[in-house]
Enzyme design. Structure first.
Site, PDB file in Angstrom:
ATOM      1  N   ASP A  19       0.862  -1.180   0.000  1.00 26.52           N
ATOM      2  CA  ASP A  19       0.000   0.000   0.000  1.00 26.52           C
ATOM      3  C   ASP A  19       0.896   1.226   0.000  1.00 26.52           C
ATOM      4  O   ASP A  19       1.354   1.687   1.041  1.00 26.52           O
ATOM      5  CB  ASP A  19      -0.912  -0.016   1.225  1.00 26.52           C
ATOM      6  CG  ASP A  19      -1.997   1.042   1.157  1.00 26.52           C
ATOM      7  OD1 ASP A  19      -1.992   1.837   0.196  1.00 26.52           O
ATOM      8  OD2 ASP A  19      -2.840   1.086   2.071  1.00 26.52           O
ATOM      9  N   ALA A  20       1.174   1.741  -1.203  1.00 31.86           N
ATOM     10  CA  ALA A  20       2.064   2.890  -1.342  1.00 31.86           C
ATOM     11  C   ALA A  20       1.422   4.040  -2.110  1.00 31.86           C
ATOM     12  O   ALA A  20       1.962   5.134  -2.138  1.00 31.86           O
ATOM     13  CB  ALA A  20       3.368   2.474  -2.031  1.00 31.86           C
ATOM     14  N   LYS A  21       0.300   3.756  -2.777  1.00 29.07           N
ATOM     15  CA  LYS A  21      -0.459   4.775  -3.517  1.00 29.07           C
ATOM     16  C   LYS A  21       0.461   5.623  -4.404  1.00 29.07           C
ATOM     17  O   LYS A  21       0.377   6.846  -4.429  1.00 29.07           O
ATOM     18  CB  LYS A  21      -1.264   5.648  -2.556  1.00 29.07           C
ATOM     19  CG  LYS A  21      -2.265   4.832  -1.734  1.00 29.07           C
ATOM     20  CD  LYS A  21      -3.042   5.697  -0.771  1.00 29.07           C
ATOM     21  CE  LYS A  21      -4.062   4.850   0.005  1.00 29.07           C
ATOM     22  NZ  LYS A  21      -3.412   3.952   0.985  1.00 29.07           N
ATOM     23  N   ARG A  22       1.298   4.956  -5.172  1.00 31.25           N
ATOM     24  CA  ARG A  22       2.279   5.630  -6.003  1.00 31.25           C
ATOM     25  C   ARG A  22       1.675   6.084  -7.324  1.00 31.25           C
ATOM     26  O   ARG A  22       0.722   5.495  -7.815  1.00 31.25           O
ATOM     27  CB  ARG A  22       3.466   4.698  -6.287  1.00 31.25           C
ATOM     28  CG  ARG A  22       4.318   4.357  -5.078  1.00 31.25           C
ATOM     29  CD  ARG A  22       4.979   5.592  -4.510  1.00 31.25           C
ATOM     30  NE  ARG A  22       6.090   5.247  -3.633  1.00 31.25           N
ATOM     31  CZ  ARG A  22       6.085   5.359  -2.313  1.00 31.25           C
ATOM     32  NH1 ARG A  22       4.999   5.790  -1.709  1.00 31.25           N
ATOM     33  NH2 ARG A  22       7.136   5.039  -1.599  1.00 31.25           N
ATOM     34  N   THR A  80      -1.039  -0.537  -4.563  1.00 28.12           N
ATOM     35  CA  THR A  80      -2.058   0.503  -4.681  1.00 28.12           C
ATOM     36  C   THR A  80      -1.467   1.694  -5.428  1.00 28.12           C
ATOM     37  O   THR A  80      -0.319   2.086  -5.198  1.00 28.12           O
ATOM     38  CB  THR A  80      -2.569   0.961  -3.303  1.00 28.12           C
ATOM     39  OG1 THR A  80      -1.490   1.481  -2.525  1.00 28.12           O
ATOM     40  CG2 THR A  80      -3.238  -0.185  -2.560  1.00 28.12           C
TER      41      THR A  80
END
Length: 303
Positions: free
Chosen positions: A99-102, A136
């Site tokens: 979950d890093a929302k890159r 993510t």
């Protein structure tokens, strides 16, 4: 294909639960925190905690989600613990979601994708920096920011979850705005996700391009489930954020397929309410969550 494997793990365990390893040092029992005064000590204690949680739940859940921000705050030592946590979870047979929302413009997005989904070349050698199965990502930069991730998903049999309708209370400030064509922003993003995944639909009808859809917004989830028949949902917000089984029901299709529900603090900190060891309390919390979800979904069947 990654989503097929994910669904098979869910059916095998009869548990659409994702254990969120959003592990802050202060979540650890007092005896594990005693005498620790630096990043290295905190990161080592967190790794021990994570491994024991994974050992306790790996036979009853299909996946973990490792939130990178909880590790970045401890600097280099924290990122080492992040990598080792992901690797240990994979060794135990779990699907690992970073979950890093890159995301960024295409050139930079390709570097993020290489780090978490693909490989990086150094001279004649290539290697993966972090052992993730899925990542993510933020799709609000449009298609050129997503294309590098799609390329690596296809090349390395990985997957992504694109932010569509998030679980935070203020998400509607932007995501629920209505566009000129009558759609909301989140519906528009959902439609884009369904299109981005059209070339990677697996044998169970879901693509490698999933959507983040919060449990705390059941009406929007119901709209998205009908609108995105081939999109697998990552569902945050259960437990500490207020989501419950009745609220997440809308995220699933017939047969209990279509998503996985994340729970972080409710599992990591279960020992604080239940007593006993943190690992055993985490296992009991996962089993209770399984029973709760199945009470509204019924038996999960892959067709």
């Amino acid at each position: 294909m990654i989503t097929d494997r994910f669904i098979e793990k869910i059916v095998e365990t009869q548990n659409p639960t994702c254990v969120g390893l959003d592990t802050a040092f202060e979540y650890l029992p007092e005896e594990m925190r005693a005498g620790v005064t630096d990043f290295r000590g905190a990161a080592n204690a967190i790794l021990t905690f994570n491994r024991n949680i994974i050992d306790s739940v790996c036979d009853i859940v299909p996946s973990v989600k490792v939130q990178i921000a909880y590790y970045e705050q401890y600097g280099e030592a924290g990122m080492e613990t992040f990598r080792k946590t992901c690797a240990y979870a994979k060794e135990k047979g779990l699907i690992v979601i970073t979950d890093a929302k890159r995301n960024d413009i295409g050139a930079t997005a390709s570097r993020y994708s290489a780090a978490f989904l693909g490989e990086t070349a150094v001279g004649e050698n290539r290697a993966a920096a972090y052992p993730s199965d899925m990542l993510t990502v933020n799709g609000y930069l449009g298609t050129d920011g997503i294309a590098p991730f799609l390329e690596d998903c296809n090349k390395y049999e990985k997957g992504i979850f694109v932010l569509v309708k998030t679980s935070n209370p203020s998400s509607g400030e932007l995501q629920n705005l209505q566009l000129a064509d009558g759609r909301t922003v989140y519906e528009c993003m959902g439609d884009m996700v369904e299109q981005w995944g059209s070339g990677s639909v697996g044998k169970y009808g879901y693509s490698a391009v999933g959507a983040v859809v919060g449990a705390t917004h059941p009406e929007e989830a119901r709209v998205l489930r009908k609108r995105l028949p081939h999109t697998f949902f990552l569902i945050p917000g259960y437990g500490a954020q207020g989501g419950n089984a009745d609220m997440v029901r809308a995220c699933f299709a017939q047969g209990g397929l279509g998503g996985v529900v994340n729970n972080s603090r409710g599992i990591l900190c279960a020992y604080q309410k239940r007593g006993g060891t943190y690992a055993q309390a985490a296992r009991e919390a996962c089993l209770d969550m399984k029973d709760d979800l199945l009470s509204v979904l019924g038996e999960i069947c892959a067709k």
